[in-house]
Design an enzyme around this catalytic site. Structure first.
Site, PDB file in Angstrom:
ATOM      1  CB  SER A 197      -0.940   0.035   1.068  1.00 50.99           C
ATOM      2  OG  SER A 197      -0.257   0.115   2.401  1.00 50.99           O
ATOM      3  CE  LYS A 198       0.796   8.555  -1.927  1.00 49.79           C
ATOM      4  NZ  LYS A 198      -0.116   9.318  -2.457  1.00 49.79           N
ATOM      5  NE  ARG A 199      -0.514   1.688   6.834  1.00 53.97           N
ATOM      6  CZ  ARG A 199      -0.205   0.652   7.351  1.00 53.97           C
ATOM      7  NH1 ARG A 199       0.830   0.969   8.191  1.00 53.97           N
ATOM      8  NH2 ARG A 199      -0.428  -0.636   7.239  1.00 53.97           N
TER       9      ARG A 199
END
Length: 500
Positions: free
Chosen positions: A265-267
């Protein structure tokens, strides 16, 4: 029909041609860059060609700006291509929106062969079918209502509606085996095949059909892509068979996971490549990191030159297990490359740090020679602390901004009653002495300590916090020389006002 077509021993039976077919609907992210890298690496290992194709049929989301950004980021990574929308080539055009006549030609060929048929169903009718299937807990597949229309029925419907074109799959009576260069044999049951649309009613092609036509006409020998496309492969193989074409070899890369073992994920790092560039990562570090996500040429070795990776690469050595994208490891690896650059090409590190400072608005273009010289000195002073370009601010923001005090540092070294007078005395001494260089700074600090009958560290620690806001950093005397007399004196006096 679909039999194993070989691994390393048979790769050179045809000229190797790989492609990265990106959709220009946004920036180039880690997953796309990873796939592009392995296509490039495979082609370069075999002395083949690497092609860029732009899959821009999503007219609502595709933009010229995204296409330019993707090409810029691939070029920054060093993944130069042999053919593409900006370079041309013998197999163009390289944008799908410029290839519609080709898709129409081969869709018509499928209609003539009875491998496809015209579908006059409206979106509303199809949605009603899906709702009925959901209500009965059945697979949501097309009912086939247009599959066997008579000529009269088609003529009547054609007078009112523009048809889409569907591939005739539902009566495909045998399993389809995909021979994958990474996974081996993967078999798909025909019961999961549906008569999917290959051309919309507005004439635009769908992914699976355009993909096959493009790969065949561009003589793509090996399709290397993400595992999310594995389920598309049997649908595409049916088209190859219907058109009498030999399919390329396929390799499906595993899904990248984050450090939480879930889909990236982007996180957890799935950000745009240009974000890593903006933060001051080096392209060769990213490529080295990409290579080792699922492939280890040697045990107990992490750092490889790009030339070594090209020479050693064998696609069948890639693992099936999903690799983990570990930002901490990437940062460590980048630090190795930064240290090497500091030794061999320090100007490159300076340039990376300049880009960070410009992006933060701490410098303005054009950068004056004296500003560049100052940044060069800061880079030299920070040295091995620079694992990525943005570390010039992580560890040296005080060189470019006013001091921001770490509360713990302030509490530890500026709250003692004697510190206020001590800092003022050091400021007075520095203000009246001669040029402030390393030797003069050291003499001032040690001389003051000797006069007061205290250890030098009783002056050094509060002075460091006064000048940087931190308890750790470059050597104090080197730091004072670089900051210069006016800033050193001003910061000592300002900290003295906070002390006590």
């Amino acid at each position: 029909m679909y039999t194993k077509t070989g691994l390393e021993s048979e790769v050179n039976a045809v000229p190797v041609r790989t492609r990265y077919a990106g959709s220009p609907t946004g920036l180039l992210h880690v997953g796309g860059a990873w796939a592009a890298f392995f296509n490039w690496l495979f082609a370069r290992h075999h002395g083949g060609a690497f092609i860029i194709r732009v899959e821009d049929t999503d007219r609502t989301r595709s933009t010229e700006e995204s296409e330019r950004a993707i090409l810029e980021d691939l070029r920054w990574l060093g993944l130069e291509w042999d053919e593409g929308p900006d370079r041309g080539g013998a197999y163009g055009p390289y944008r799908q929106t410029e290839r519609f006549a080709l898709y129409a030609r081969y869709a018509h060929a499928l209609l003539e062969r009875g491998a496809a048929y015209e579908c006059y169903c409206t979106p509303e009718e199809l949605e009603a079918e899906r709702q009925r299937a959901r209500a009965r807990q059945l697979p949501q597949r097309y009912s086939g209502r247009c599959r066997d229309l008579s000529a009269a029925q088609r003529a009547a419907l054609a007078a009112q509606r523009r048809p889409a074109i569907r591939l005739r799959l539902a009566d495909f009576g045998r399993a389809i085996a995909v021979w994958d260069l990474i996974r081996g044999r993967v078999e798909f049951s025909p019961q999961h095949l549906d008569d999917y649309i290959i051309i919309r009613s507005d004439g635009t092609p769908l992914y699976n059909f355009a993909n096959v036509v493009d790969d065949h006409l561009m003589a793509i020998s090996h399709v290397i892509r993400g595992a999310e496309h594995l389920s598309n492969t049997p649908k595409q193989l049916v088209i190859y068979e219907a058109l009498g074409w030999t399919p390329p070899q396929f390799a499906h890369l595993p899904v990248i996971l984050g450090t939480d073992r879930k889909k990236l994920s982007k996180r957890l790092g799935d950000t745009a490549v240009r974000d890593y560039r903006r933060r001051g990562y080096l392209p060769e570090a990213l490529l080295n990191f990409f290579a080792l996500m699922g492939w280890y040429p040697e045990e107990d070795r992490e750092i490889y030159s790009l030339e070594e990776l090209v020479a050693r690469f064998r696609i069948e050595d890639l693992g099936k297990a999903s690799p983990v994208f570990d930002p901490a490891k990437l940062t460590w690896m980048n630090g190795v490359y930064m240290r090497r650059a500091l030794e061999t090409d320090p100007g490159r590190v300076v340039q990376v740090c300049l880009a960070v400072l410009l992006a933060e608005g701490l410098l303005a273009e054009p950068v004056a020679p004296e500003q560049r010289a100052y940044v060069e000195q800061v880079v030299r002073v920070l040295g091995d602390r620079l694992k990525v370009g943005e570390d010039i601010l992580t560890y040296g923001d005080f060189f470019f901004r006013e001091v921001t005090f770490d509360p713990a540092a302030e509490q530890q070294y500026l709250r003692r009653p004697e510190v206020r007078e001590l800092l003022r005395a050091l400021a007075d001494r520095l203000e009246r002495d001669g040029a402030l260089n390393h030797a003069a700074a050291e003499a001032a600090v040690r001389g003051l300590a000797q006069e007061r009958g205290i250890h030098s560290r009783e002056v050094i620690h509060p002075a460091r916090v006064a000048l940087t806001g931190k308890t750790a950093g470059p050597g104090l005397f080197e730091l004072m020389e670089l900051l210069g007399r006016p800033r050193v004196v001003a910061r000592l006096r300002a900290a003295a006002e906070r002390a006590g």
